[in-house]
Design a protein around this motif. Structure first.
Motif, PDB file in Angstrom:
ATOM      1  N   ALA A  56       0.839  -1.196   0.000  1.00  0.00           N
ATOM      2  CA  ALA A  56       0.000   0.000   0.000  1.00  0.00           C
ATOM      3  C   ALA A  56       0.875   1.247   0.000  1.00  0.00           C
ATOM      4  N   LEU A  57       0.431   2.244  -0.763  1.00  0.00           N
ATOM      5  CA  LEU A  57       1.063   3.559  -0.749  1.00  0.00           C
ATOM      6  C   LEU A  57       0.223   4.427   0.171  1.00  0.00           C
ATOM      7  N   GLN A  58       0.862   4.940   1.217  1.00  0.00           N
ATOM      8  CA  GLN A  58       0.156   5.806   2.154  1.00  0.00           C
ATOM      9  C   GLN A  58       0.654   7.237   1.987  1.00  0.00           C
ATOM     10  N   LEU A  59      -0.300   8.161   2.045  1.00  0.00           N
ATOM     11  CA  LEU A  59      -0.004   9.576   1.888  1.00  0.00           C
ATOM     12  C   LEU A  59      -0.264  10.274   3.208  1.00  0.00           C
ATOM     13  N   LYS A  60       0.492  11.332   3.454  1.00  0.00           N
ATOM     14  CA  LYS A  60       0.260  12.180   4.623  1.00  0.00           C
ATOM     15  C   LYS A  60       0.468  13.607   4.148  1.00  0.00           C
TER      16      LYS A  60
END
Length: 160
Positions: A5-9
């Motif tokens: 998974a690619l997680q963004l913040k």
């Protein structure tokens, strides 16, 4: 075969529903070969609209590539059902925005570029073609008469 998974913040100012737009949205990634550990020097992009047949009739993937070092054929697939917007409630927290099915390839870096959209929290004004390459974006919402922005964009990859 694994899912990553690619997680963004990010810090959102007066905008919500930050999302990639369209089948031709380019996910710019640097990949690592799961066999020999070679990491691509150049940014490569994968798109939902791209589909490459896998050898031996094992389906298809968004990208199939042969490792320059060990010649192993690897692939990565964008799981379209996992694409999620980043909302004002997610502000300053990591949230999964997409998952990839990886066969021998692992994304190790992500560079957000053009093709994102968001909307004003109060006004619902649509802001399209947001470019996050500089990790910051600002604009002005005429309807709400306030500045809008996306700041400090960072990411991480997690195994699913």
């Amino acid at each position: 075969m694994g899912k990553i998974a690619l997680q963004l913040k990010a810090t959102l100012e007066n905008v919500t529903n930050l999302r990639p737009v369209g089948e031709d949205f380019r996910w710019y990634l640097k990949m690592k070969c799961g066999n020999c550990g070679e990491i691509s020097e150049k940014w490569q992009y994968i798109r939902l609209m791209d589909s490459v047949a896998l050898k031996g009739g094992r389906g298809s993937a968004s990208m199939v590539q042969k490792c320059k070092l060990c010649s192993r054929e690897n692939s990565i697939e964008i799981l379209s059902s996992t694409i999620k917007p980043y909302n004002v409630e997610d502000n300053e927290k990591f949230k999964t925005i997409v998952e990839f099915e990886c066969r021998g390839l692992e994304p190790v870096d992500f560079q957000p570029q053009a093709g994102f959209a968001a909307e004003g929290v109060e006004s619902r004004t649509i802001f399209s073609d947001i470019n996050l390459q500089e990790k910051d974006w600002t604009d002005y919402d005429e309807k709400a008469q306030e500045s809008v922005g996306i700041y400090e964009v960072t990411h991480q990859f997690v195994k699913c």
